[in-house]
Write a protein that holds these residues in place. Structure first.
Motif, PDB file in Angstrom:
ATOM      1  N   PHE A   1      64.760  52.907 -88.020  1.00 10.31           N
ATOM      2  CA  PHE A   1      65.500  52.406 -86.857  1.00 10.31           C
ATOM      3  C   PHE A   1      66.397  53.490 -86.263  1.00 10.31           C
ATOM      4  CE2 PHE A   1      69.430  50.485 -85.201  1.00 10.31           C
ATOM      5  CZ  PHE A   1      68.908  49.710 -84.174  1.00 10.31           C
ATOM      6  N   SER A   2      67.165  54.160 -87.109  1.00  8.17           N
ATOM      7  CA  SER A   2      68.097  55.178 -86.605  1.00  8.17           C
ATOM      8  C   SER A   2      67.352  56.345 -85.973  1.00  8.17           C
ATOM      9  CB  SER A   2      69.002  55.673 -87.735  1.00  8.17           C
ATOM     10  OG  SER A   2      68.249  56.273 -88.771  1.00  8.17           O
ATOM     11  N   THR A   3      66.202  56.722 -86.547  1.00  8.55           N
ATOM     12  CA  THR A   3      65.416  57.824 -85.993  1.00  8.55           C
ATOM     13  C   THR A   3      64.887  57.475 -84.607  1.00  8.55           C
ATOM     14  OG1 THR A   3      64.740  58.480 -88.235  1.00  8.55           O
ATOM     15  CG2 THR A   3      63.445  59.356 -86.404  1.00  8.55           C
ATOM     16  N   ILE A   4      64.317  56.279 -84.485  1.00  7.46           N
ATOM     17  CA  ILE A   4      63.764  55.849 -83.202  1.00  7.46           C
ATOM     18  C   ILE A   4      64.858  55.715 -82.147  1.00  7.46           C
ATOM     19  CG2 ILE A   4      62.669  53.903 -82.015  1.00  7.46           C
ATOM     20  CD1 ILE A   4      60.725  55.634 -83.589  1.00  7.46           C
ATOM     21  N   VAL A   5      66.003  55.173 -82.541  1.00  9.57           N
ATOM     22  CA  VAL A   5      67.093  54.957 -81.592  1.00  9.57           C
ATOM     23  C   VAL A   5      67.630  56.280 -81.054  1.00  9.57           C
ATOM     24  CG1 VAL A   5      69.488  54.182 -81.381  1.00  9.57           C
ATOM     25  CG2 VAL A   5      67.791  52.702 -82.459  1.00  9.57           C
ATOM     26  N   VAL A   6      67.873  57.247 -81.939  1.00  5.72           N
ATOM     27  CA  VAL A   6      68.450  58.508 -81.470  1.00  5.72           C
ATOM     28  C   VAL A   6      67.463  59.289 -80.609  1.00  5.72           C
ATOM     29  CG1 VAL A   6      67.772  60.004 -83.412  1.00  5.72           C
ATOM     30  CG2 VAL A   6      69.929  60.420 -82.203  1.00  5.72           C
ATOM     31  N   LEU A   7      66.166  59.172 -80.891  1.00  5.78           N
ATOM     32  CA  LEU A   7      65.159  59.826 -80.052  1.00  5.78           C
ATOM     33  C   LEU A   7      65.092  59.176 -78.675  1.00  5.78           C
ATOM     34  CD1 LEU A   7      62.280  60.340 -82.657  1.00  5.78           C
ATOM     35  CD2 LEU A   7      63.616  62.144 -81.538  1.00  5.78           C
ATOM     36  N   ASP A   8      65.161  57.863 -78.643  1.00  8.58           N
ATOM     37  CA  ASP A   8      65.101  57.148 -77.368  1.00  8.58           C
ATOM     38  C   ASP A   8      66.342  57.426 -76.517  1.00  8.58           C
ATOM     39  OD1 ASP A   8      64.072  55.079 -75.521  1.00  8.58           O
ATOM     40  OD2 ASP A   8      65.823  53.953 -76.212  1.00  8.58           O
ATOM     41  N   LEU A   9      67.513  57.360 -77.159  1.00  7.28           N
ATOM     42  CA  LEU A   9      68.755  57.560 -76.418  1.00  7.28           C
ATOM     43  C   LEU A   9      68.962  59.023 -76.035  1.00  7.28           C
ATOM     44  CD1 LEU A   9      71.240  55.216 -78.332  1.00  7.28           C
ATOM     45  CD2 LEU A   9      69.952  54.766 -76.231  1.00  7.28           C
ATOM     46  N   HIS A  10      68.306  59.931 -76.731  1.00  5.51           N
ATOM     47  CA  HIS A  10      68.439  61.351 -76.404  1.00  5.51           C
ATOM     48  C   HIS A  10      68.031  61.617 -74.954  1.00  5.51           C
ATOM     49  CE1 HIS A  10      67.101  65.538 -76.049  1.00  5.51           C
ATOM     50  NE2 HIS A  10      67.968  65.839 -76.990  1.00  5.51           N
ATOM     51  N   ASP A  11      66.900  61.041 -74.542  1.00  5.77           N
ATOM     52  CA  ASP A  11      66.418  61.267 -73.178  1.00  5.77           C
ATOM     53  C   ASP A  11      67.185  60.449 -72.143  1.00  5.77           C
ATOM     54  OD1 ASP A  11      64.549  63.067 -74.073  1.00  5.77           O
ATOM     55  OD2 ASP A  11      62.908  61.626 -74.174  1.00  5.77           O
ATOM     56  N   LYS A  12      67.793  59.341 -72.590  1.00 11.18           N
ATOM     57  CA  LYS A  12      68.507  58.483 -71.649  1.00 11.18           C
ATOM     58  C   LYS A  12      69.965  58.889 -71.465  1.00 11.18           C
ATOM     59  CE  LYS A  12      65.623  54.446 -72.682  1.00 11.18           C
ATOM     60  NZ  LYS A  12      65.592  53.066 -73.241  1.00 11.18           N
ATOM     61  N   LEU A  13      70.611  59.306 -72.568  1.00  8.82           N
ATOM     62  CA  LEU A  13      72.037  59.593 -72.516  1.00  8.82           C
ATOM     63  C   LEU A  13      72.370  61.058 -72.803  1.00  8.82           C
ATOM     64  CD1 LEU A  13      73.323  56.525 -74.581  1.00  8.82           C
ATOM     65  CD2 LEU A  13      73.080  56.693 -72.097  1.00  8.82           C
ATOM     66  N   GLY A  14      71.417  61.773 -73.387  1.00  5.08           N
ATOM     67  CA  GLY A  14      71.703  63.124 -73.855  1.00  5.08           C
ATOM     68  C   GLY A  14      72.161  63.081 -75.304  1.00  5.08           C
ATOM     69  N   PRO A  15      71.982  64.169 -76.041  1.00  4.23           N
ATOM     70  CA  PRO A  15      72.302  64.157 -77.474  1.00  4.23           C
ATOM     71  C   PRO A  15      73.770  63.909 -77.782  1.00  4.23           C
ATOM     72  CG  PRO A  15      71.822  66.388 -76.704  1.00  4.23           C
ATOM     73  CD  PRO A  15      71.446  65.469 -75.595  1.00  4.23           C
ATOM     74  N   LEU A  16      74.673  64.348 -76.904  1.00  3.05           N
ATOM     75  CA  LEU A  16      76.102  64.212 -77.165  1.00  3.05           C
ATOM     76  C   LEU A  16      76.535  62.748 -77.243  1.00  3.05           C
ATOM     77  CD1 LEU A  16      78.381  66.237 -77.624  1.00  3.05           C
ATOM     78  CD2 LEU A  16      79.023  65.964 -75.230  1.00  3.05           C
ATOM     79  N   LEU A  17      75.879  61.879 -76.509  1.00  6.08           N
ATOM     80  CA  LEU A  17      76.187  60.444 -76.557  1.00  6.08           C
ATOM     81  C   LEU A  17      75.211  59.687 -77.449  1.00  6.08           C
ATOM     82  CD1 LEU A  17      77.037  59.711 -72.800  1.00  6.08           C
ATOM     83  CD2 LEU A  17      78.622  60.026 -74.707  1.00  6.08           C
ATOM     84  N   ALA A  18      73.989  60.184 -77.552  1.00  5.71           N
ATOM     85  CA  ALA A  18      72.963  59.497 -78.337  1.00  5.71           C
ATOM     86  C   ALA A  18      73.322  59.446 -79.818  1.00  5.71           C
ATOM     87  CB  ALA A  18      71.608  60.183 -78.150  1.00  5.71           C
ATOM     88  N   ILE A  19      73.881  60.535 -80.329  1.00  2.00           N
ATOM     89  CA  ILE A  19      74.186  60.605 -81.763  1.00  2.00           C
ATOM     90  C   ILE A  19      75.249  59.588 -82.171  1.00  2.00           C
ATOM     91  CG2 ILE A  19      75.113  62.080 -83.599  1.00  2.00           C
ATOM     92  CD1 ILE A  19      73.740  64.441 -82.215  1.00  2.00           C
ATOM     93  N   PRO A  20      76.433  59.543 -81.528  1.00  4.83           N
ATOM     94  CA  PRO A  20      77.416  58.530 -81.925  1.00  4.83           C
ATOM     95  C   PRO A  20      76.948  57.102 -81.657  1.00  4.83           C
ATOM     96  CG  PRO A  20      78.154  59.716 -79.962  1.00  4.83           C
ATOM     97  CD  PRO A  20      76.979  60.454 -80.502  1.00  4.83           C
TER      98      PRO A  20
END
Length: 333
Positions: free
Chosen positions: A87-106
């Motif tokens: 779950f965490s892997t899929i979520v951070v990959l999805d949010l990376h493209d939507k929010l950028g890594p700086l927001l996707a990680i937290p």
């Protein structure tokens, strides 16, 4: 009592001492024998690049095992970490493209730790059986992951224009970043468990929950925080996995819960609670990693690892029970 076999007055080894030594250190003895056999079969086994490769490949299991160590010492189990890592892997990959890594990680850390908090609430405050709860959550989180991803795998669109890969692929001072993250987490959590009042409360709750409660320790709160700690480590593992591959299947963590549990038990944490240590868990992770690597180097197929992992779990549990009764064999047998 020392951990080395004692001689009797006649010069022979006392059988009881030998049994206790094997019960306490049997896994390490077996590991040394594995190393000797693997090195004789393939001298590359002890090469520096192979050693670093094994440690690096073990970091994801290792990071999750650090959190599960708290749960096991508190007298509970967590079988949901594999699906939670997916779950965490899929979520951070999805949010990376939507929010950028700086927001996707937290954001990913927050969502993952919410799952851990829910499990901690069920086990800690509602006093539900941890095996049943986490086994059910294993399936529930897997379904949540498939729902979130729409049954599809995830990939980062612009792999060349992001710094996100530094967590899984970076190198600092000649050491892979995943190894440095694993080591730093192990150091911090090891100090938390061994040197703080909270750590002592975890041991007390796992050793005797009723006595801990009468001593003024808030058992439910301790158990809740242990599951929160476990989900925090799972989120770290998901970030490492996503950063390493820059993409992932939605079942990437499936089955990892058994490897994590095997590593924790190999490190000496008792399934009955009350004993264990972070540094011992690190040793257990490395033992499991090197054994699996050795099996591959001698030419065995990767699926043999599943059988070996099962054997190791049984052996570790047997030695754990034997260490408590002081005999390798049951007196009834």
């Amino acid at each position: 009592m020392t951990d080395t076999p004692q001689k009797t007055s006649s010069g022979g080894l006392n059988k009881a001492h030998v049994a206790q030594f094997m019960a306490r250190q049997g896994i390490l003895v077996a590991f040394i024998l594995f190393i000797i056999v693997f090195t004789m079969a393939n001298p590359r086994f002890l090469a520096v690049d192979n050693i670093l490769g094994v440690i690096r490949s073990s970091t994801i299991i290792g990071v999750m095992a650090l959190g599960v160590t708290f749960v096991v010492i508190s007298g509970n189990l967590d079988l949901s970490v594999g699906s939670m890592m997916s779950f965490s892997t899929i979520v951070v990959l999805d949010l990376h493209d939507k929010l950028g890594p700086l927001l996707a990680i937290p954001a990913m850390f927050g969502m993952t730790m919410c799952l851990g908090a829910f499990i901690g609430f069920l086990v800690g405050y509602l006093r539900l059986n941890s095996l049943i709860v986490t086994l059910g959550m294993l399936s529930a989180i897997h379904g949540l992951t498939l729902t979130y991803s729409g049954g599809k795998n995830m990939d980062i669109a612009d792999k060349e224009g992001t710094w996100f890969d530094v967590f899984g692929q970076g190198v600092v001072f000649g050491l892979p970043v995943p190894i440095l993250i694993f080591g730093l987490l192990a150091l911090v959590l090891g100090l938390l468990l061994a040197r703080t009042p909270f750590g002592r409360q975890v041991y007390a709750v796992g050793g005797n929950g009723t006595a801990a409660t009468f001593s003024g320790i808030r058992r439910a709160r301790v158990v809740f925080l242990c599951y929160l700690m476990s989900s925090f480590c799972v989120a770290f593992a998901g970030m490492l996995q996503a950063s390493r591959s820059m993409g992932s299947q939605n079942t990437v963590g499936q089955g990892l819960e058994l490897e994590v549990l095997a590593a924790v038990i190999l490190g000496g944490a008792s399934l009955m609670g009350g004993s264990g240590a972070i540094y011992k868990t690190v040793i257990g992770v490395l033992i499991l990693g090197f054994i699996q690597n050795g099996l591959l180097l001698v030419g065995l197929e990767f699926y043999v690892q599943f059988v070996v992992t099962w054997v190791i779990i049984i052996l570790a549990v047997w030695l754990d029970v034997a260490a408590k009764r002081g005999k390798l064999w049951s007196p009834i047998a």
